[in-house]
Design a protein around this motif. Structure first.
Motif, PDB file in Angstrom:
ATOM      1  N   ARG A   1       0.798  -1.209   0.098  1.00  0.00           N
ATOM      2  CA  ARG A   1       0.104  -0.127   0.035  1.00  0.00           C
ATOM      3  C   ARG A   1       0.940   1.335   0.111  1.00  0.00           C
ATOM      4  O   ARG A   1       0.312   2.402  -0.482  1.00  0.00           O
ATOM      5  CB  ARG A   1      -0.895  -0.065   1.336  1.00  0.00           C
ATOM      6  N   GLY A   2       2.040   1.083   0.327  1.00  0.00           N
ATOM      7  CA  GLY A   2       2.947   2.294   0.254  1.00  0.00           C
ATOM      8  C   GLY A   2       3.055   2.936   1.674  1.00  0.00           C
ATOM      9  O   GLY A   2       2.409   2.943   2.576  1.00  0.00           O
ATOM     10  N   LEU A   3       4.141   3.844   1.934  1.00  0.00           N
ATOM     11  CA  LEU A   3       4.491   4.463   2.868  1.00  0.00           C
ATOM     12  C   LEU A   3       3.621   5.524   3.440  1.00  0.00           C
ATOM     13  O   LEU A   3       3.045   5.798   4.574  1.00  0.00           O
ATOM     14  CB  LEU A   3       5.872   5.157   2.969  1.00  0.00           C
ATOM     15  N   PRO A   4       3.045   6.188   2.474  1.00  0.00           N
ATOM     16  CA  PRO A   4       1.894   7.291   2.749  1.00  0.00           C
ATOM     17  C   PRO A   4       0.670   6.725   3.534  1.00  0.00           C
ATOM     18  O   PRO A   4       0.198   7.324   4.551  1.00  0.00           O
ATOM     19  CB  PRO A   4       1.612   8.021   1.472  1.00  0.00           C
ATOM     20  N   GLU A   5       0.328   5.765   2.888  1.00  0.00           N
ATOM     21  CA  GLU A   5      -0.974   4.968   3.481  1.00  0.00           C
ATOM     22  C   GLU A   5      -0.834   4.473   4.751  1.00  0.00           C
ATOM     23  O   GLU A   5      -1.481   4.427   5.644  1.00  0.00           O
ATOM     24  CB  GLU A   5      -1.407   3.812   2.417  1.00  0.00           C
ATOM     25  N   MET A   6       0.559   3.847   4.986  1.00  0.00           N
ATOM     26  CA  MET A   6       1.034   3.138   6.247  1.00  0.00           C
ATOM     27  C   MET A   6       0.945   4.487   7.279  1.00  0.00           C
ATOM     28  O   MET A   6       0.447   4.237   8.328  1.00  0.00           O
ATOM     29  CB  MET A   6       2.348   2.609   6.249  1.00  0.00           C
ATOM     30  N   LEU A   7       1.588   5.519   7.040  1.00  0.00           N
ATOM     31  CA  LEU A   7       1.717   6.626   7.817  1.00  0.00           C
ATOM     32  C   LEU A   7       0.160   7.097   8.065  1.00  0.00           C
ATOM     33  O   LEU A   7      -0.277   7.461   9.250  1.00  0.00           O
ATOM     34  CB  LEU A   7       2.723   7.911   7.178  1.00  0.00           C
TER      35      LEU A   7
ATOM     36  N   ALA B   1      -2.619   5.431   8.243  1.00  0.00           N
ATOM     37  CA  ALA B   1      -3.094   4.134   9.181  1.00  0.00           C
ATOM     38  C   ALA B   1      -2.555   4.516  10.654  1.00  0.00           C
ATOM     39  O   ALA B   1      -3.314   4.640  11.531  1.00  0.00           O
ATOM     40  CB  ALA B   1      -2.613   3.037   8.714  1.00  0.00           C
ATOM     41  N   VAL B   2      -1.199   4.946  10.949  1.00  0.00           N
ATOM     42  CA  VAL B   2      -0.570   5.004  11.933  1.00  0.00           C
ATOM     43  C   VAL B   2      -1.036   6.342  12.745  1.00  0.00           C
ATOM     44  O   VAL B   2      -1.490   6.308  13.790  1.00  0.00           O
ATOM     45  CB  VAL B   2       0.877   5.092  12.053  1.00  0.00           C
ATOM     46  N   ILE B   3      -1.171   7.312  12.050  1.00  0.00           N
ATOM     47  CA  ILE B   3      -1.717   8.622  12.612  1.00  0.00           C
ATOM     48  C   ILE B   3      -3.248   8.698  12.801  1.00  0.00           C
ATOM     49  O   ILE B   3      -3.404   9.072  13.925  1.00  0.00           O
ATOM     50  CB  ILE B   3      -1.678   9.832  11.624  1.00  0.00           C
ATOM     51  N   ALA B   4      -3.962   7.848  11.868  1.00  0.00           N
ATOM     52  CA  ALA B   4      -5.489   7.915  12.153  1.00  0.00           C
ATOM     53  C   ALA B   4      -5.563   6.735  13.305  1.00  0.00           C
ATOM     54  O   ALA B   4      -6.775   6.572  13.934  1.00  0.00           O
ATOM     55  CB  ALA B   4      -6.041   7.584  11.021  1.00  0.00           C
ATOM     56  N   GLY B   5      -4.924   5.561  13.284  1.00  0.00           N
ATOM     57  CA  GLY B   5      -5.112   4.431  14.136  1.00  0.00           C
ATOM     58  C   GLY B   5      -5.817   3.379  13.305  1.00  0.00           C
ATOM     59  O   GLY B   5      -6.303   3.980  12.072  1.00  0.00           O
ATOM     60  N   LYS B   6      -5.544   2.243  13.472  1.00  0.00           N
ATOM     61  CA  LYS B   6      -6.192   1.263  12.331  1.00  0.00           C
ATOM     62  C   LYS B   6      -6.319  -0.113  13.407  1.00  0.00           C
ATOM     63  O   LYS B   6      -5.548  -0.473  14.336  1.00  0.00           O
ATOM     64  CB  LYS B   6      -5.109   0.730  11.578  1.00  0.00           C
TER      65      LYS B   6
ATOM     66  N   ASP C   1       5.317  13.400  13.169  1.00  0.00           N
ATOM     67  CA  ASP C   1       5.280  12.607  11.969  1.00  0.00           C
ATOM     68  C   ASP C   1       6.425  12.119  11.408  1.00  0.00           C
ATOM     69  O   ASP C   1       6.685  10.921  11.105  1.00  0.00           O
ATOM     70  CB  ASP C   1       4.512  13.406  11.033  1.00  0.00           C
ATOM     71  N   LEU C   2       7.421  12.700  11.618  1.00  0.00           N
ATOM     72  CA  LEU C   2       8.835  12.282  11.153  1.00  0.00           C
ATOM     73  C   LEU C   2       8.989  10.984  12.197  1.00  0.00           C
ATOM     74  O   LEU C   2       9.678   9.968  11.401  1.00  0.00           O
ATOM     75  CB  LEU C   2       9.939  13.291  11.343  1.00  0.00           C
ATOM     76  N   GLU C   3       9.083  11.056  13.163  1.00  0.00           N
ATOM     77  CA  GLU C   3       9.453   9.901  14.073  1.00  0.00           C
ATOM     78  C   GLU C   3       8.549   8.702  13.578  1.00  0.00           C
ATOM     79  O   GLU C   3       9.053   7.275  13.661  1.00  0.00           O
ATOM     80  CB  GLU C   3       9.016  10.308  15.525  1.00  0.00           C
ATOM     81  N   LEU C   4       7.284   8.842  13.502  1.00  0.00           N
ATOM     82  CA  LEU C   4       6.471   7.730  13.281  1.00  0.00           C
ATOM     83  C   LEU C   4       6.866   7.373  11.951  1.00  0.00           C
ATOM     84  O   LEU C   4       6.935   6.014  11.664  1.00  0.00           O
ATOM     85  CB  LEU C   4       4.774   8.128  13.163  1.00  0.00           C
ATOM     86  N   THR C   5       7.181   8.129  10.928  1.00  0.00           N
ATOM     87  CA  THR C   5       7.636   7.803   9.602  1.00  0.00           C
ATOM     88  C   THR C   5       8.706   6.765   9.812  1.00  0.00           C
ATOM     89  O   THR C   5       8.788   5.751   9.118  1.00  0.00           O
ATOM     90  CB  THR C   5       7.971   8.886   8.657  1.00  0.00           C
ATOM     91  N   ARG C   6       9.669   7.369  10.337  1.00  0.00           N
ATOM     92  CA  ARG C   6      11.123   6.430  10.747  1.00  0.00           C
ATOM     93  C   ARG C   6      10.681   5.224  11.347  1.00  0.00           C
ATOM     94  O   ARG C   6      11.346   4.121  10.768  1.00  0.00           O
ATOM     95  CB  ARG C   6      11.907   7.406  11.627  1.00  0.00           C
ATOM     96  N   ALA C   7       9.833   5.066  12.159  1.00  0.00           N
ATOM     97  CA  ALA C   7       9.366   3.911  12.665  1.00  0.00           C
ATOM     98  C   ALA C   7       8.913   2.878  11.908  1.00  0.00           C
ATOM     99  O   ALA C   7       9.051   1.756  11.818  1.00  0.00           O
ATOM    100  CB  ALA C   7       8.592   4.106  13.983  1.00  0.00           C
TER     101      ALA C   7
END
Ligand code: HEC
Length: 178
Positions: A115-121, A123-128, A142-148
């Protein structure tokens, strides 16, 4: 016999005797019923206790890194993906709690990586599913989340590049904590 009569009990007739015997029987039967009730009415387990959400909430990491009142100094306090994964994400993703894709499990991560990084980010930001918004790390940028995300995805066969410092809203949201 006169001596005995002075000390005789208040039970004088057959009928009184029967009444007393019956009453004491009734009282002890009630007592037994109450004790049995007490023993058999064990407190029932909460049926909601084993839902993925409840389990995830119970085992979420105890400690969270909170920045001081001054907030993160323009990117200085950014944690690496690995740090965040170890302190926050691993709480669920190591054991695969509530169907969280396990660390290093390529098959589990493949759909998300696809699905790709933007979709994953997103999902993480909104919760899934059982994952809370911002994966429960409200203070993470967001940067920390992206790196994780990248760290975990790359451990599981992904090949994502770490961004320099672009999607960092950290400095702009110092009051996001409740
Ligand atoms: C409270 C448990 C929990 C924590 C903590 C947690 N996750 Fe998750 N995560 C989940 C669960 C459950 C899923 C699966 C969600 C689903 O597909 O229903 C998931 C899925 C994901 C996905 C895949 C999303 C997709 O697009 O399918 C990513 C990426 C992810 N987590 C990243 C992270 C990162 C990064 C962290 C740490 C900053 C983190 N998670 C912390 C529970 C957690």
């Amino acid at each position: 016999m006169a001596e005995h009569d002075k000390h005789s009990s208040f039970i004088k007739t057959r009928q009184q005797l029967i009444t007393v015997v019956v009453l004491s029987l009734v009282v002890s039967i009630f007592g037994i019923i109450m004790i049995v009730n007490l023993v058999t009415n064990k407190p029932k387990a909460d049926p909601g206790a084993m839902t993925p959400e409840a389990v995830a909430a119970r085992i979420q990491p105890v400690g969270r890194l909170e920045f001081g009142a001054a907030g993160p100094a323009a990117g200085a306090a950014q944690r690496s993906g690995e740090e965040l994964v170890k302190t926050v994400c691993a709480g669920c993703h190591t054991a695969g709690v509530a169907n969280a894709p396990k660390l290093g499990d390529q098959a589990a991560w493949a759909p998300a990586i696809k699905r790709g990084l933007p979709e994953m980010l997103k999902a993480v930001i909104a919760g899934k599913g059982a994952m809370p918004p911002r994966a429960g790390a409200a203070e993470a940028t967001d940067l920390e989340l992206t790196r994780a995300i990248i760290h975990m995805a790359n451990q599981a066969g992904g090949n994502l590049k770490e961004p320099a410092a672009a999607p960092d809203r950290g400095a702009a949201k110092p009051a996001a904590k409740k």
